[in-house]
Enzyme design. Structure first.
Site, PDB file in Angstrom:
ATOM      1  N   LYS A  53       0.839  -1.210   0.000  1.00  0.00           N
ATOM      2  CA  LYS A  53       0.000   0.000   0.000  1.00  0.00           C
ATOM      3  C   LYS A  53       0.873   1.259   0.000  1.00  0.00           C
ATOM      4  O   LYS A  53       0.675   2.165  -0.808  1.00  0.00           O
ATOM      5  CB  LYS A  53      -0.920   0.023   1.245  1.00  0.00           C
ATOM      6  N   ARG A 107      -9.504   1.205   8.878  1.00  0.00           N
ATOM      7  CA  ARG A 107      -9.047  -0.147   9.117  1.00  0.00           C
ATOM      8  C   ARG A 107     -10.071  -0.969   9.895  1.00  0.00           C
ATOM      9  O   ARG A 107      -9.822  -2.127  10.208  1.00  0.00           O
ATOM     10  CB  ARG A 107      -7.796  -0.058   9.953  1.00  0.00           C
ATOM     11  N   ARG A 164      11.664  -6.175   4.394  1.00  0.00           N
ATOM     12  CA  ARG A 164      11.538  -4.704   4.365  1.00  0.00           C
ATOM     13  C   ARG A 164      12.573  -4.061   5.300  1.00  0.00           C
ATOM     14  O   ARG A 164      12.793  -4.521   6.416  1.00  0.00           O
ATOM     15  CB  ARG A 164      10.133  -4.284   4.800  1.00  0.00           C
ATOM     16  N   ARG A 215      11.583  -2.544  10.921  1.00  0.00           N
ATOM     17  CA  ARG A 215      10.529  -2.059  11.810  1.00  0.00           C
ATOM     18  C   ARG A 215      10.314  -3.055  12.948  1.00  0.00           C
ATOM     19  O   ARG A 215      10.392  -4.258  12.737  1.00  0.00           O
ATOM     20  CB  ARG A 215       9.213  -1.911  11.015  1.00  0.00           C
ATOM     21  N   ARG A 251      -0.487  -9.394  13.072  1.00  0.00           N
ATOM     22  CA  ARG A 251      -1.026  -8.340  12.200  1.00  0.00           C
ATOM     23  C   ARG A 251      -1.924  -8.942  11.119  1.00  0.00           C
ATOM     24  O   ARG A 251      -2.960  -8.370  10.773  1.00  0.00           O
ATOM     25  CB  ARG A 251       0.124  -7.537  11.573  1.00  0.00           C
TER      26      ARG A 251
HETATM   27  P1  AP5 Z   1       4.891  -1.632   1.789  1.00  0.00           P
HETATM   28  O1  AP5 Z   1       4.527  -0.756   0.657  1.00  0.00           O
HETATM   29  O2  AP5 Z   1       5.715  -1.067   2.896  1.00  0.00           O
HETATM   30  O3  AP5 Z   1       3.601  -2.370   2.351  1.00  0.00           O
HETATM   31  P2  AP5 Z   1       2.343  -1.799   3.153  1.00  0.00           P
HETATM   32  O4  AP5 Z   1       1.142  -2.467   2.609  1.00  0.00           O
HETATM   33  O5  AP5 Z   1       2.374  -0.307   3.169  1.00  0.00           O
HETATM   34  O6  AP5 Z   1       2.704  -2.416   4.558  1.00  0.00           O
HETATM   35  P3  AP5 Z   1       2.635  -1.859   6.051  1.00  0.00           P
HETATM   36  O7  AP5 Z   1       3.333  -2.889   6.893  1.00  0.00           O
HETATM   37  O8  AP5 Z   1       3.176  -0.470   6.166  1.00  0.00           O
HETATM   38  O9  AP5 Z   1       1.156  -1.883   6.310  1.00  0.00           O
HETATM   39  P4  AP5 Z   1       0.434  -2.068   7.627  1.00  0.00           P
HETATM   40  O10 AP5 Z   1      -0.924  -1.791   7.165  1.00  0.00           O
HETATM   41  O11 AP5 Z   1       0.627  -3.310   8.379  1.00  0.00           O
HETATM   42  O12 AP5 Z   1       1.196  -1.059   8.604  1.00  0.00           O
HETATM   43  P5  AP5 Z   1       0.931   0.435   9.027  1.00  0.00           P
HETATM   44  O13 AP5 Z   1       2.214   1.120   8.973  1.00  0.00           O
HETATM   45  O14 AP5 Z   1      -0.249   0.997   8.289  1.00  0.00           O
HETATM   46  O15 AP5 Z   1       5.661  -2.922   1.176  1.00  0.00           O
HETATM   47  C1  AP5 Z   1       6.212  -3.914   2.033  1.00  0.00           C
HETATM   48  C2  AP5 Z   1       7.582  -4.356   1.465  1.00  0.00           C
HETATM   49  O16 AP5 Z   1       7.374  -5.023   0.220  1.00  0.00           O
HETATM   50  C3  AP5 Z   1       8.538  -3.203   1.186  1.00  0.00           C
HETATM   51  O17 AP5 Z   1       9.850  -3.611   1.511  1.00  0.00           O
HETATM   52  C4  AP5 Z   1       8.417  -2.960  -0.338  1.00  0.00           C
HETATM   53  O18 AP5 Z   1       9.631  -2.511  -0.914  1.00  0.00           O
HETATM   54  C5  AP5 Z   1       8.071  -4.357  -0.834  1.00  0.00           C
HETATM   55  N1  AP5 Z   1       7.125  -4.324  -1.970  1.00  0.00           N
HETATM   56  C6  AP5 Z   1       6.034  -3.550  -2.133  1.00  0.00           C
HETATM   57  N2  AP5 Z   1       5.390  -3.846  -3.272  1.00  0.00           N
HETATM   58  C7  AP5 Z   1       6.086  -4.864  -3.849  1.00  0.00           C
HETATM   59  C8  AP5 Z   1       5.923  -5.621  -5.042  1.00  0.00           C
HETATM   60  N3  AP5 Z   1       4.907  -5.398  -5.898  1.00  0.00           N
HETATM   61  N4  AP5 Z   1       6.833  -6.604  -5.308  1.00  0.00           N
HETATM   62  C9  AP5 Z   1       7.855  -6.836  -4.451  1.00  0.00           C
HETATM   63  N5  AP5 Z   1       8.062  -6.147  -3.312  1.00  0.00           N
HETATM   64  C10 AP5 Z   1       7.188  -5.172  -3.004  1.00  0.00           C
HETATM   65  O19 AP5 Z   1       0.431   0.255  10.532  1.00  0.00           O
HETATM   66  C11 AP5 Z   1       1.318  -0.142  11.558  1.00  0.00           C
HETATM   67  C12 AP5 Z   1       0.560  -0.205  12.880  1.00  0.00           C
HETATM   68  O20 AP5 Z   1       0.037   1.105  13.210  1.00  0.00           O
HETATM   69  C13 AP5 Z   1      -0.670  -1.125  12.919  1.00  0.00           C
HETATM   70  O21 AP5 Z   1      -0.315  -2.470  13.159  1.00  0.00           O
HETATM   71  C14 AP5 Z   1      -1.484  -0.491  14.057  1.00  0.00           C
HETATM   72  O22 AP5 Z   1      -0.961  -0.837  15.320  1.00  0.00           O
HETATM   73  C15 AP5 Z   1      -1.252   1.001  13.850  1.00  0.00           C
HETATM   74  N6  AP5 Z   1      -2.270   1.590  12.937  1.00  0.00           N
HETATM   75  C16 AP5 Z   1      -2.035   2.153  11.721  1.00  0.00           C
HETATM   76  N7  AP5 Z   1      -3.178   2.571  11.165  1.00  0.00           N
HETATM   77  C17 AP5 Z   1      -4.170   2.269  12.037  1.00  0.00           C
HETATM   78  C18 AP5 Z   1      -5.577   2.447  12.021  1.00  0.00           C
HETATM   79  N8  AP5 Z   1      -6.198   3.014  10.985  1.00  0.00           N
HETATM   80  N9  AP5 Z   1      -6.289   1.987  13.081  1.00  0.00           N
HETATM   81  C19 AP5 Z   1      -5.678   1.417  14.141  1.00  0.00           C
HETATM   82  N10 AP5 Z   1      -4.346   1.222  14.232  1.00  0.00           N
HETATM   83  C20 AP5 Z   1      -3.592   1.658  13.193  1.00  0.00           C
END
Ligand code: AP5
Length: 221
Positions: free
Chosen positions: A15, A88, A127, A160, A171
């Site tokens: 994402k 979410r 990552r 991370r 997760r």
């Molecule tokens: P990346 O683009 O980083 O993936 P992502 O989907 O953004 O993953 P996140 O881990 O950031 O999402 P998340 O939803 O778990 O975490 P968030 O930070 O929102 O890609 C991942 C890797 O793959 C990278 O190394 C990239 O280079 C590689 N890649 C990407 N695309 C690729 C492809 N096509 N081919 C190959 N490689 C590829 O949330 C973290 C925490 O915050 C949550 O657990 C929660 O505790 C809290 N939080 C955040 N938002 C909320 C909310 N709305 N409500 C409640 N708690 C929340």
């Protein structure tokens, strides 16, 4: 037409990667709740101290905290935006539906990126990010030029806290229980478009552009 979009999908599906590409191309504001919360944790703000342990455990921060934070961010935006990591839960989605019209905005697309769990685990396990400039990498799919150091500033890349195997499992479980129901929620509102996220970063970006062009949200290249 501007993009007023949500990127939906399990942790690590890509994402943030796709949001950054779109934001750069179309001059959009990319709002990542995960990045905002991590920044608060790093700066030891009251919000950061409140959410640090929850994030480390892979659980979700409460809807009340997140909704207040997001309303504050979104209400002042004049241009298009991409929400990454929000909403979410069904509670967050209904809150968003209620507050956007108050600021003269409506969602026009929800892009759900789909990848199987094995690939998600590979993406999260590989990552890395730069603690100085925040740039993200993947050790195999998107590596830095020099092993494990940032191309921008040479800082040693780190992992991370929540990308450890046991937290990744939690997760994914939380995603299925709390976030996956949003797929049907947005399908019923005719906003959902599912994109196959299994290809390379550039291939997925191409599929996303195709969807946006087909829906008339951006002009054909
Ligand atoms: P990346 O683009 O980083 O993936 P992502 O989907 O953004 O993953 P996140 O881990 O950031 O999402 P998340 O939803 O778990 O975490 P968030 O930070 O929102 O890609 C991942 C890797 O793959 C990278 O190394 C990239 O280079 C590689 N890649 C990407 N695309 C690729 C492809 N096509 N081919 C190959 N490689 C590829 O949330 C973290 C925490 O915050 C949550 O657990 C929660 O505790 C809290 N939080 C955040 N938002 C909320 C909310 N709305 N409500 C409640 N708690 C929340």
């Amino acid at each position: 037409m501007a993009i007023y979009g949500v990127l939906l999908g399990p942790p690590g599906v890509g994402k943030g990667t796709q949001a950054k590409l779109l934001a750069g191309k179309f001059n959009l504001t990319h709002i990542s709740t995960g990045d905002i919360l991590r920044d608060a944790v790093n700066k030891r703000t009251p919000l950061g101290l409140q959410v640090e342990e929850i994030m480390k455990s892979g659980k979700l921060v409460s809807d009340d905290i997140i909704n207040a934070l997001m309303e504050d961010y979104i209400k002042n935006l004049n241009d298009g935006f991409l929400l990454d990591g929000y909403p979410r839960t069904i509670g967050q989605a209904t809150f968003l539906d209620n507050f956007l019209p108050r600021y003269g905005k409506t969602l026009n697309i929800v892009l759900a990126i789909d990848v199987d769990d094995e690939e998600i685990i590979r993406r999260l396990a590989g990552r890395r990010y730069c603690p100085t400039c925040g740039r993200g990498y993947h050790v195999i799919y998107d590596p830095p030029k020099e092993s494990e150091t940032c191309d921008n500033d040479g800082t040693k890349l780190i992992q991370r806290d929540d990308d450890k195997p046991e937290t990744i499992r939690e997760r994914l479980r939380v995603y299925r229980e709390r976030t996956a129901p949003l797929i049907d929620y947005y399908r019923e509102k005719n906003l959902l478009e599912v994109v196959d996220g299994s290809g390379s970063i550039e291939e997925v970006h191409g599929l996303v552009l195709e969807v946006l062009e087909r829906k008339g949200i951006v002009d054909k290249a």
